[in-house]
Design an enzyme around this catalytic site. Sequence first.
Site: not given
Length: 267
Positions: A35, A203, A37
């Site tokens: 990922d 996250d 961001d």
Amino acid sequence: MTQTNGTNGTNGTNGTSNGALPALRTNPKAIFFTDFDGTITLQDSNDFMTDNLGFGTKLRKQGNQDVLFGRRTFRDSFQEMMDSIKTPYDQCIATLLKNVQLDPCFAEFFAWTRANNVPVVVLSGGMQPIIRALLAHLVGEDAVEHMQIVSNDVQARPGKSINEEGGWTIKFHDDSDFGHDKSLEIKPYAALPERPILFYAGDGVSDLSAAKETDLLFAKAGRDLVTYCENEKVPFVTFEDFSDIHKVVRDVVEGKITVKEAAKGRL
């Protein structure tokens, strides 16, 4: 896991084409999917825009919780977040360049991956122009050219340009409930009879589709992905920053530990 002959994606190739698997080009022993961001960066650019330029933190967090517990799709929640932002797109990028920081240990990890033939594939629910601008600013143009980036994009609203007030909207990568189903990029690699070790780091709620697809999942400590993994019994290990990831990936690639031994859950 064993290696396979094939073909490594660079230059931001947005997905596979004609059945090709870009990250195999250099015959790697491992592939690192990640990922962007809140994982490569300390702040989530989409959350930052929503909190500061859109409808605010409270509604954004409620939307994330609704997605996490299955009350609505990520696609619908994210569309609502982005639609709340009326700031011209070039001003959004300028604001993010001033406020979003890189994980302090990512550059060292990325240098190691390049030296050790471990392709990095960025799978993001965010928008390509923002990801590219931030990566170029934070780690340099050369680094961007050596990452495959698969993400959503941006488009102008009818009769407008993206760089005017209320002029842009998100352009989703696919028709899934995620807007960008990250698992679709990983599954062709996972299905190979002989293949590299597959890692994924994430996250939050945009990573739910990818959580079960790789050999080892890194979930950022204290974030929504940890909750999801525990609820769904998905093996994982937490990380605080990329120094944690670097150590584990290096040890697995060098054969010092197995992915099963590395999946320790909350640390």
